[in-house]
Design an enzyme around this catalytic site. Sequence first.
Site, PDB file in Angstrom:
ATOM      1  N   CYS A  79      -9.270   4.216 -13.700  1.00 51.59           N
ATOM      2  CA  CYS A  79     -10.555   4.914 -13.777  1.00 51.59           C
ATOM      3  C   CYS A  79     -10.417   6.339 -13.229  1.00 51.59           C
ATOM      4  O   CYS A  79      -9.820   7.181 -13.869  1.00 51.59           O
ATOM      5  CB  CYS A  79     -11.643   4.104 -13.077  1.00 51.59           C
ATOM      6  SG  CYS A  79     -13.313   4.646 -13.494  1.00 51.59           S
ATOM      7  N   HIS A 170     -11.076  -1.215 -14.510  1.00 61.10           N
ATOM      8  CA  HIS A 170     -10.717  -1.625 -13.141  1.00 61.10           C
ATOM      9  C   HIS A 170     -10.057  -3.005 -13.155  1.00 61.10           C
ATOM     10  O   HIS A 170     -10.733  -4.017 -12.970  1.00 61.10           O
ATOM     11  CB  HIS A 170     -11.979  -1.703 -12.272  1.00 61.10           C
ATOM     12  CG  HIS A 170     -12.569  -0.381 -11.936  1.00 61.10           C
ATOM     13  ND1 HIS A 170     -12.297   0.275 -10.762  1.00 61.10           N
ATOM     14  CD2 HIS A 170     -13.426   0.410 -12.616  1.00 61.10           C
ATOM     15  CE1 HIS A 170     -12.959   1.420 -10.734  1.00 61.10           C
ATOM     16  NE2 HIS A 170     -13.648   1.524 -11.844  1.00 61.10           N
ATOM     17  N   GLU A 172      -8.362  -4.372 -10.933  1.00 60.15           N
ATOM     18  CA  GLU A 172      -8.416  -4.972  -9.595  1.00 60.15           C
ATOM     19  C   GLU A 172      -9.731  -5.706  -9.317  1.00 60.15           C
ATOM     20  O   GLU A 172      -9.839  -6.439  -8.336  1.00 60.15           O
ATOM     21  CB  GLU A 172      -8.176  -3.883  -8.531  1.00 60.15           C
ATOM     22  CG  GLU A 172      -9.342  -2.958  -8.258  1.00 60.15           C
ATOM     23  CD  GLU A 172      -9.609  -1.888  -9.319  1.00 60.15           C
ATOM     24  OE1 GLU A 172     -10.547  -1.097  -9.118  1.00 60.15           O
ATOM     25  OE2 GLU A 172      -8.898  -1.848 -10.351  1.00 60.15           O
TER      26      GLU A 172
END
Length: 196
Positions: A79, A170, A172
């Site tokens: 991002c 994202h 994660e």
Amino acid sequence: MVKIGVLGLQGAVREHVKSVEASGAEAVVVKRIEQLEEIDGLILPGGESTTMRRLIDKYAFMEPLRTFAKSGKPMFGTCAGMILLAKTLIGYEEAHIGAMDITVERNAFGRQKDSFEAALSIEGVGEDFVGVFIRAPYVVEVADNVEVLSKHGDRMVAVRQNQFLAASFHPELTDDHRVTAYFVEMVKEAKMKKVV
């Protein structure tokens, strides 16, 4: 075991640390410039790119990050991290780290309220990866030596150029660690080449 740093100035730092550890590597939160020398790869987390740039400047991280990029050690930007790695940003005169031959548009999928999830097919990673997009940028243009790993519709959302990896989304923020594991493998391969 490879040691992967997560730039700890702002953004989804804890989540990246958890994902790196789940992928079988040691994670280090990088808050001091000298820590860059101790790591084998670096993740630039998602967050707010303007705030992140301000903090990078405040703590004099920009030149050390550019030096790290030139060292041959892998970097992964998610991002806002993708924005930091891009050589060209639409609507902006200068790049940040500028390590990847890509043109990126910020907030290309809209504002926070337009955040969404989408199933992605990612080259080298697999099918049905849930991409979490939050005010996400996307890649508008790539040089010939940049590999497009994933698209959402006709928009490029994951790209790789040599030791650099960038994603609009994202990875994660899910419990699926395949994208982080892909980066861990990149770091292992780069470290092996250094040893040889």
